[in-house]
Scaffold this motif. Structure first.
Motif: not given
Length: 240
Positions: A22-46
């Protein structure tokens, strides 16, 4: 520690986790930019990005023979909280792996703790079991806590149920089958808590020193089986 004392620890931990949810998300950091796969590593087939979501999809033409993951390459996670929203098709099967290691016997393969996710028609058995919320160990000790269970894994690796968070089927009512759900994972020391839509679904105290992991990789899964799609958005991480 005696099981009675462990049960009390679990109850206090579950209350604490509900408070955290129930706490705020102020201390959380986004790790996915919502636009690219930058910072993520996987099979582009899937894996791809569409409309702000990380999408994993298995089609009739790309059926898997081994589970495949897309792995966050921004570091490792030890003590942390993760909040992420997901939506899964009816036959879908996925999961969020954490404190994991990458295996070498197949590309994009992880072994480690998993917060399980599946759709309402994933399991065709009767009586049907739905896995969302449970604690599983991919390529390891497998089922640690079913949804609704507080468990203690002792030093010999024996899983002991020491408390209840509610009936497994009743807790399923808090999981949306055709909409977005929020998964909240809290890993603090040897205590692992899975929360879905602000309901504590599973809690594990892991004292199996030989097999537990205290730090490792974070990733999400597409599974073997029928064609399906899993969508994730709003990954937010807080290291503790």
């Amino acid at each position: 520690m005696k099981l009675k004392a462990l049960g009390l620890v679990c109850i206090l931990a579950s209350i604490t986790c509900l408070s955290h949810a129930q706490q705020s998300d102020d201390d959380f950091v986004a790790i996915f930019d919502g636009e690219t796969l930058n910072g993520w590593d996987g099979d582009s087939t899937y894996w791809r990005v569409e409309y702000g979501s990380l999408i994993g999809e298995v089609t009739p033409e790309t059926i898997l023979t081994r589970n495949s993951f897309i792995i966050w390459r921004g570091g490792t996670v030890g003590d942390f909280e993760l909040k992420v929203e997901y939506r899964v098709t009816d036959e879908g099967n996925s999961g969020i792996n954490y404190r994991s290691v990458q295996l070498t016997d197949a590309p994009w393969s992880l072994a480690g703790y998993q917060a399980d996710i599946d759709g309402p028609n994933h399991d065709k058995r009767l009586p049907r079991r739905r896995y969302t919320g449970q604690s599983y160990e991919e390529r390891g000790r497998r089922y640690l806590a079913w949804r609704g269970e507080m468990v203690h894994v002792d030093s010999a690796g024996v899983v002991n149920v020491i408390g209840s968070l509610g009936n497994r089927d009743s807790l399923e009512a808090f999981i949306y089958s055709n909409g977005w759900n929020q998964y909240h994972i809290i890993a603090r020391g040897n205590t692992l808590t899975h929360i879905v839509n602000s309901r504590v679904m599973a809690l594990v105290i892991d004292d199996d020193l030989e097999n537990r992991r205290m730090e490792g990789l974070l990733g999400v899964q597409v599974h073997t089986g029928e064609p399906h799609k899993i969508e994730y958005r709003n990954f937010r991480l807080k290291k503790l």
